[in-house]
Structures are given as structure tokens and as C-alpha cells.
Design an enzyme around this catalytic site. Structure first.
Site, PDB file in Angstrom:
ATOM      1  CG  ASP A  46     -48.698 129.308   8.555  1.00  0.00           C
ATOM      2  OD1 ASP A  46     -49.270 130.417   8.040  1.00  0.00           O
ATOM      3  OD2 ASP A  46     -48.642 129.358   9.527  1.00  0.00           O
ATOM      4  CB  THR A  53     -53.004 127.278  11.940  1.00  0.00           C
ATOM      5  OG1 THR A  53     -51.943 128.136  11.618  1.00  0.00           O
ATOM      6  CG2 THR A  53     -52.529 125.719  12.090  1.00  0.00           C
ATOM      7  CB  THR A  71     -49.154 138.048   8.238  1.00  0.00           C
ATOM      8  OG1 THR A  71     -47.909 137.562   7.907  1.00  0.00           O
ATOM      9  CG2 THR A  71     -49.639 136.776   9.274  1.00  0.00           C
TER      10      THR A  71
HETATM   11  P1  ADP Z   1     -53.182 131.843  13.014  1.00  0.00           P
HETATM   12  O1  ADP Z   1     -52.756 130.453  12.160  1.00  0.00           O
HETATM   13  O2  ADP Z   1     -54.035 132.756  12.286  1.00  0.00           O
HETATM   14  O3  ADP Z   1     -51.688 132.680  13.577  1.00  0.00           O
HETATM   15  P2  ADP Z   1     -54.007 129.908  14.814  1.00  0.00           P
HETATM   16  O4  ADP Z   1     -55.172 129.102  14.073  1.00  0.00           O
HETATM   17  O5  ADP Z   1     -52.724 129.365  15.183  1.00  0.00           O
HETATM   18  O6  ADP Z   1     -53.780 131.651  14.445  1.00  0.00           O
HETATM   19  O7  ADP Z   1     -54.829 130.394  16.431  1.00  0.00           O
HETATM   20  C1  ADP Z   1     -54.607 130.710  17.429  1.00  0.00           C
HETATM   21  C2  ADP Z   1     -55.179 130.065  18.619  1.00  0.00           C
HETATM   22  O8  ADP Z   1     -56.268 130.935  18.984  1.00  0.00           O
HETATM   23  C3  ADP Z   1     -55.446 128.615  18.520  1.00  0.00           C
HETATM   24  O9  ADP Z   1     -54.682 127.673  19.150  1.00  0.00           O
HETATM   25  C4  ADP Z   1     -57.074 128.441  18.886  1.00  0.00           C
HETATM   26  O10 ADP Z   1     -56.884 128.058  20.048  1.00  0.00           O
HETATM   27  C5  ADP Z   1     -57.483 130.102  19.325  1.00  0.00           C
HETATM   28  N1  ADP Z   1     -58.179 130.374  18.153  1.00  0.00           N
HETATM   29  C6  ADP Z   1     -58.212 131.086  16.917  1.00  0.00           C
HETATM   30  N2  ADP Z   1     -59.560 131.301  16.374  1.00  0.00           N
HETATM   31  C7  ADP Z   1     -60.401 130.970  17.295  1.00  0.00           C
HETATM   32  C8  ADP Z   1     -61.949 130.996  17.075  1.00  0.00           C
HETATM   33  N3  ADP Z   1     -62.390 131.811  16.071  1.00  0.00           N
HETATM   34  N4  ADP Z   1     -62.473 130.510  18.227  1.00  0.00           N
HETATM   35  C9  ADP Z   1     -61.912 130.118  19.322  1.00  0.00           C
HETATM   36  N5  ADP Z   1     -60.219 129.968  19.238  1.00  0.00           N
HETATM   37  C10 ADP Z   1     -59.984 130.264  18.379  1.00  0.00           C
END
Ligand code: ADP
Length: 362
Positions: free
Chosen positions: A113, A69, A162
Site C-alpha cells: 500500500d 485493499t 492515492t
Molecule cells: P482503500 O484501500 O482504497 O483505502 P479499502 O479497500 O480499505 O479502501 O475499503 C474500505 C472499506 O470499504 C472496506 O472495508 C469495505 O468494507 C468497503 N468497500 C470498499 N469497496 C467496496 C465495494 N466495492 N463494495 C462493497 N464494499 C466496499
């Protein structure tokens, strides 16, 4: 309550609050780790901007909490475009998707998503939108029914999943750019801990950040969550406050905090360790079929496969073989269990690849 609901380190179950939003990186520069993916995206974004085009559609694949995201929002920021977000389960009827598509402005990033759970009729609509920036919409009924093509503005679809394995081929083929997220390296997670601590005004020692990084299952969302819990322990249990009230997290705070949460230095929770112990104690280290194992631990096969196994496999503690699940020599070491006579080192030396003994050596 389902065990998953009380888990601290299941990224799927962590709800986002306003502090989490503040922690989200907004640019490629702020996004730590995933170096190769970032470099490629930077090139594709720069090239599209130079040509004045919208970016090709982007497919993001990876376990929960790794930054899909976040990356979708970064793409919009870097392109200087609007960001519109939904999830596939929220798109119940074709008109739900049409509502989104017809409101998109030129160049907008439209993020869907959990794109693996799109309904077939909605997926069909999306094909034409992605390819021709149009919607085929049926008006009228019976013999009077006819299809009209509604034009929509050029946009970039960013789809995240995922479960790449269950996304249909025709949908995958319509994405021009595919990014696969891998679990983060410890150094990157440590950098994320320091960045987040800075943003939340928390002081943390370097070795404490290192241990947190090690215990967070290679997942940024988990490391941020653990950091906030350690802040609570530092503040309340230790009363360690800086003059302005910002707590200081030491190695001792993290060690005790993780112990209280029953999280070990590999990020395993009690139930993870139970699963491994059951394979060792009841099934002599395996192989054991997923169905049998799921019944023994009191979970569904889906929960076992989607929630528990990916990280256990990635950490080198479990292997899926054609004959079932098998623990590895590393598992015995990690749990402090000595392989019994059946799995003695004598047998191991003779048959290093024989999984019938329940131990696999990498
Ligand atoms: P997904 O959509 O894959 O479930 P998210 O994008 O919601 O994951 O990320 C989860 C949290 O982790 C975010 O709120 C962010 O703060 C942190 N995060 C994710 N990737 C990074 C990164 N590469 N560097 C710093 N923080 C990150």
C-alpha cells in the site's frame, strides 16, 4: 487536535475495526460498483488461472476508502493464492523487503500500500523481483564485495496509491495491469449500504439508504462509517428497537443524524463549507491561489490539496484554474448564497466563461 483527526467523513482517518473486516467483500461478485474494472480483472484472472500462471502485477490507483485493499485481497481469493500485505513506509531498509520476498510462496499476492512512498534503494530491488523473480544482494564488504542473485517464487505484486502522479515511470512500467478507481455512483453506494446493513443485522429503509449514499462522498468506507453512526442514533436517541434489539434506521433518523454531525446532503462537513464560503466572501468567488487560501483557512497547502479539494472538485463545487481556485454556480446554489451584484446574473449572461467574475459555468 488537527481538524482532520475529528472528521467523520475523511476516509483516510477512519480506523478499521472487526466489524469493518466483516464488511469487506471477498469475491469479485460481492464487490459492488467499478463495473468495467471488475469485468477486465475477471478476464485477466480467468486467463492466468487457465494457463496456470501467476497473475501479472497489478497497479491500483484511487483516493482513500474506494476499495484498493479490498480488491487486492479479492485478487488473491479469486486466484486461490496466499495474501501478504505491507505498506511502503514500513519498508525502511532493503532487508525488510527481502524478508517479504524470500518468504513468498508460488503465486502469492504481495500487496504494497502507499507504493508512492517507496525509498529509491527498495524500489530498485523491487524492479528485479518484479521482472526476473530474483533479488540482487550484495555480500561481503570493500574489495571482497560481490552481488549474488537469489531466486524467489513467481508472485503477483499489487501496488496501491492515492498519488499516481508521484510514482516513478520505471515502476509504473513494470505493472502489467492498471486499475483506476473512481468515486462510486449513488446506486452502487446504496447497494453497499443495504449489503452492510444486512451483514450487521441493521434494518434500514430504502429512502434512508438513498440519503446516506448521497451524503457519503462517493466512498464506500464513508458510507459504512455513517451507517454505523446512524445505528447509534437510531438505538439511543430514538430507542427504535426491533424485538430482537436490532435498530431500525428511518429517513428521520438519517436526516437528524446527519444534521447533528453537520454533514450536508453532498457529504460536506463544516470545514468544507467554510472553505467555499471564504472563497466567495473574501475572494469574490475566486480565483485565489492555493497558498493564500490555505493560510486563510489555517491549513497547509498539502492538506488543502490532498484532503479537501479532490471531493469538492469531483462534486462540481470547486475548480482549479491556472489563476487559482474558483467556485462554480452550483456552489452558490448549494450554500444558498445569492451571487452579489458583482457576480450578478446580468454579468454572467454576458460572459459565461469569464472566471474573473468568480463563477464558472459547466
Ligand atoms: P482503500 O484501500 O482504497 O483505502 P479499502 O479497500 O480499505 O479502501 O475499503 C474500505 C472499506 O470499504 C472496506 O472495508 C469495505 O468494507 C468497503 N468497500 C470498499 N469497496 C467496496 C465495494 N466495492 N463494495 C462493497 N464494499 C466496499
Amino acid at each position: 487536535m488537527d481538524k482532520k483527526d475529528i472528521s467523520l467523513v475523511r476516509p483516510e482517518n477512519i480506523k478499521e475495526d472487526t466489524q469493518d473486516v466483516a464488511l469487506r467483500p471477498r469475491t469479485l461478485k460481492e464487490f459492488l460498483g467499478q463495473k468495467g474494472m471488475k469485468e477486465n480483472l475477471n478476464i485477466f484472472i480467468t486467463a492466468a488461472k487457465e494457463r496456470g500462471d501467476s497473475l501479472d502485477h497489478v497497479f491500483l490507483i484511487g483516493p482513500a476508502g474506494l476499495g484498493k485493499t479490498t480488491m487486492a485481497q479479492i485478487i488473491a481469493n479469486e486466484m486461490g493464492s496466499g495474501f501478504v500485505q505491507t505498506t511502503a513506509p514500513a519498508l525502511e531498509k532493503p532487508k525488510d523487503l527481502v524478508g517479504f520476498l524470500t518468504n513468498l510462496k508460488k503465486g502469492d499476492v504481495f500487496f504494497i500500500d502507499e507504493i508512492h512512498s517507496l525509498k529509491p534503494a527498495i524500489e530498485e530491488l523491487l524492479y528485479i523481483a518484479m521482472e526476473d523473480y530474483g533479488i540482487d544482494w550484495v555480500v561481503g564488504q570493500g574489495p571482497m564485495a560481490r552481488t549474488i542473485r537469489i531466486a524467489i517464487k513467481p508472485f503477483t505484486l499489487v501496488g496501491a496509491t492515492t498519488k499516481a502522479g508521484v510514482v516513478s515511470g520505471p515502476l509504473i512500467n513494470r505493472f502489467g495491469i492498471t486499475c483506476r478507481f473512481s468515486f462510486y455512483e449513488q446506486e452502487d453506494l446504496k447497494a453497499i449500504v443495504h449489503r452492510s446493513a444486512g451483514l450487521l443485522n441493521i434494518k434500514i429503509e430504502d429512502d434512508a439508504a438513498c440519503l446516506l449514499a448521497k451524503s457519503s462522498r462517493g466512498t464506500p468506507r464513508v458510507v459504512n462509517q455513517l451507517l454505523k453512526r446512524m445505528r447509534d442514533f437510531a438505538q439511543v436517541s430514538y430507542g427504535s428497537k426491533e424485538p430482537k434489539g436490532s435498530p431500525s434506521i428511518t429517513m428521520d433518523v438519517v436526516r437528524t443524524g446527519l444534521e447533528r454531525l453537520e454533514i450536508d446532503e453532498l457529504g460536506l462537513e463544516k470545514q468544507d463549507r467554510e472553505i467555499l464560503k471564504i472563497i466567495i466572501e473574501r475572494y469574490k468567488g475566486g480565483p485565489v491561489g492555493a497558498e493564500n487560501l490555505a493560510i486563510t483557512i489555517g491549513e497547509s497547502v498539502e492538506t488543502l490539496e490532498d484532503y479537501y479539494e479532490p471531493y469538492l472538485i469531483q462534486a462540481g463545487l470547486l475548480q482549479r484554474t491556472p489563476r487559482g481556485r474558483v467556485v462554480t454556480s452550483f456552489t452558490y446554489g448549494h450554500l444558498g448564497i445569492t451571487p452579489n451584484a458583482f457576480n450578478s446574473s446580468e454579468n454572467i449572461e454576458k460572459n459565461p466563461n469569464d472566471i474573473s467574475q468568480g463563477i464558472l459555468f459547466q
